[in-house]
Write an enzyme that holds these catalytic residues in place. Structure first.
Site, PDB file in Angstrom:
ATOM      1  N   HIS A  20      -8.203  -6.010 -17.368  1.00  0.00           N
ATOM      2  CA  HIS A  20      -9.797  -6.632 -17.358  1.00  0.00           C
ATOM      3  C   HIS A  20      -9.346  -8.560 -17.368  1.00  0.00           C
ATOM      4  O   HIS A  20      -8.742  -8.775 -18.325  1.00  0.00           O
ATOM      5  CB  HIS A  20     -10.312  -6.098 -17.582  1.00  0.00           C
ATOM      6  CG  HIS A  20     -10.867  -5.114 -16.957  1.00  0.00           C
ATOM      7  ND1 HIS A  20     -10.822  -4.058 -17.850  1.00  0.00           N
ATOM      8  CD2 HIS A  20     -11.729  -4.545 -16.698  1.00  0.00           C
ATOM      9  CE1 HIS A  20     -11.535  -3.356 -16.728  1.00  0.00           C
ATOM     10  NE2 HIS A  20     -11.862  -3.169 -16.029  1.00  0.00           N
ATOM     11  N   ASP A  71     -10.463  -8.779 -20.921  1.00  0.00           N
ATOM     12  CA  ASP A  71      -9.132  -7.979 -21.513  1.00  0.00           C
ATOM     13  C   ASP A  71      -8.221  -9.016 -22.702  1.00  0.00           C
ATOM     14  O   ASP A  71      -7.730  -9.053 -23.820  1.00  0.00           O
ATOM     15  CB  ASP A  71      -8.533  -7.031 -21.367  1.00  0.00           C
ATOM     16  CG  ASP A  71      -9.559  -6.119 -20.719  1.00  0.00           C
ATOM     17  OD1 ASP A  71     -11.128  -5.577 -21.268  1.00  0.00           O
ATOM     18  OD2 ASP A  71      -9.108  -5.183 -19.522  1.00  0.00           O
TER      19      ASP A  71
END
EC number: 5.3.1.5
Length: 440
Positions: free
Chosen positions: A100, A103
């Site tokens: 993501h 992330d």
């Protein structure tokens, strides 16, 4: 700096080895049905569970002490996290990873911060990919963690939230394209409702469809050749999500004319939550023409939430791989480990144990599935079951040669009195077990 300096590169040592940090069944170069295991499986490690999750749950704080998760400069910690991640990928020998946007980069305090931080980290990830040879299977945007998304992203009642989400997806899709990603995933974790009392279902579905249409348009505008994938899940964090399961997603795509643009990324644990088997969801995706990729994990049948455990059932995965292999295998997709170690598994070695064991399970299951494909016994019995539809009478029905009235008249004239035939389920289950347990 090495984050896993005491852990050697994981190698194939064969089933007789008792080394817990070795592959016992996954030989990446072994050829099965004309491809190597590495080519078949296309294994990816996820960023979020492996390097972002601090080991917390709803009853307790983070239990892990990862060096890259300690307080400090956010961008420097993000670079350390990337260093740890690519050291892990390289030692594990896995060819792909997934992430993501948030992330890999700190979100910051504004959209401008987000864009600037993400751009810097995309540059850094590109450098790490080039140095290691590890590739991006897919990227995505986190449109569910921040409180702004409490009422959804694309389905939010506030158009400014929709705009913020669109900005993230625009940047994440651009980054995926730049990094050579082979897919882009859209998981609508908050695209659903908590109560119907404050929800306009039609409006929210229309908003979601408009959002997806914008993503499709942007994909083509930038020249991204990968697949767009929706990841079905029935609930959690919302009470009910609009991407409930494969069939629901397909119906939604058809309703809004998106069925030729978007496919599905199927997670085993999400199938469990939807009341389906993993086998069912994969078979259904192929039947509907929307199969894309897989998130490999498992749920706990005694728990009603997403436990994201590592897969450990050769039986379950054999049937999943049987469907994948008999339909030609992965194209842009692969097996992404959307799985995490347990909260008590605090040692660095535990990250390796979880992935090594699961990769061995994938290899075993794929080889067993290949036996089923090669011996053709299941397909032969399936073809035999439907053989009458290939006769002239069956073909005439399906080709529109009868109306309802004329078919009824024909059946009456011929005195049709069909006999029930055995479904032979027990025999079929025996064939599967014979393949799994090496009997033949």
């Amino acid at each position: 700096m090495s984050y896993f300096e005491h852990i050697p590169a994981i190698r194939y040592e064969g089933p007789q080895s008792d080394n817990p940090l070795a592959y016992h069944h996954y030989d990446p170069d072994k050829r099965v049905l004309g491809k190597t295991l590495a080519e078949h499986l296309r294994i990816a490690v996820c960023y979020w569970h492996t390097f972002v999750w601090p080991g917390h749950d709803i009853f307790g704080q983070g239990a892990f002490q990862r060096p890259w998760q300690q307080p400090g400069d956010a961008l420097e910690r993000a670079r350390q996290k990337a260093d740890a991640a690519f050291e892990f990928f390289t030692k594990l020998g896995t060819p792909f990873y997934t992430f993501h946007d948030t992330d890999v980069a700190p979100e910051g305090d504004s959209l401008r911060d987000y864009a600037a931080n993400f751009a810097r980290m995309v540059d850094y990830l590109g450098e790490r990919q080039h140095a290691s040879g590890v590739r991006l299977l897919w990227g995505t945007a986190n449109l569910f963690s921040h409180p702004r998304f409490a009422a959804g992203a694309a389905t939010n009642p506030n158009p400014d939230v929709f705009a913020w989400a669109a900005t993230q997806v625009c940047h994440a899709l651009d980054a995926t394209h730049r990094l050579g990603g082979e897919n882009y995933v859209l998981w609508g974790g908050r695209e659903g409702y908590e109560t119907l009392l404050n929800t306009d279902l039609k409006r929210e579905r229309d908003q979601f469809a408009r959002f997806l249409s914008m993503v499709v348009e942007h994909k083509h505008r930038i020249g991204f050749k990968g697949a767009l994938l929706i990841e079905p899940k029935p609930q959690e964090p919302t009470k009910h999500q609009y991407d409930y399961d494969v069939a629901t997603v397909h119906g939604f795509l058809v309703q809004y004319g998106l069925q030729n643009e978007i496919r599905v990324n199927i997670e085993a644990n999400h199938a469990t939550l939807a009341g389906h088997s993993f086998h069912h969801e994969i078979a259904n995706a192929f039947a509907l023409g929307v199969f894309g990729s897989v998130d490999a994990n498992r749920g706990d049948p005694q728990n009603g939430w997403d436990t994201d455990q590592f897969p450990n059932s050769v039986e379950e995965l054999t049937l999943a791989f049987y469907e994948i292999l008999r339909h030609g295998g992965f194209t842009t997709g692969g097996m992404n480990f959307d799985a995490k170690v347990r909260r008590q598994s605090i040692d660095p070695e535990d990250l390796f144990y979880g992935h090594v064991g699961a990769i061995d399970v994938l290899a075993l299951a794929l080889e067993r599935a290949a036996v089923l494909v090669e011996n053709d016994r299941l397909d032969a019995l399936r073809r035999q079951r439907y053989a009458q539809w290939d006769d002239a009478f069956g073909r005439k029905i399906l080709s529109g040669g009868y109306t309802l009235e004329s078919l009824a008249a024909d059946a009456l004239a011929r005195g049709v009195n069909p006999r029930h035939a055995s479904g032979a389920q027990e025999r079929l289950e025996n064939i599967v077990n014979q393949a799994i347990y090496g009997l033949r």
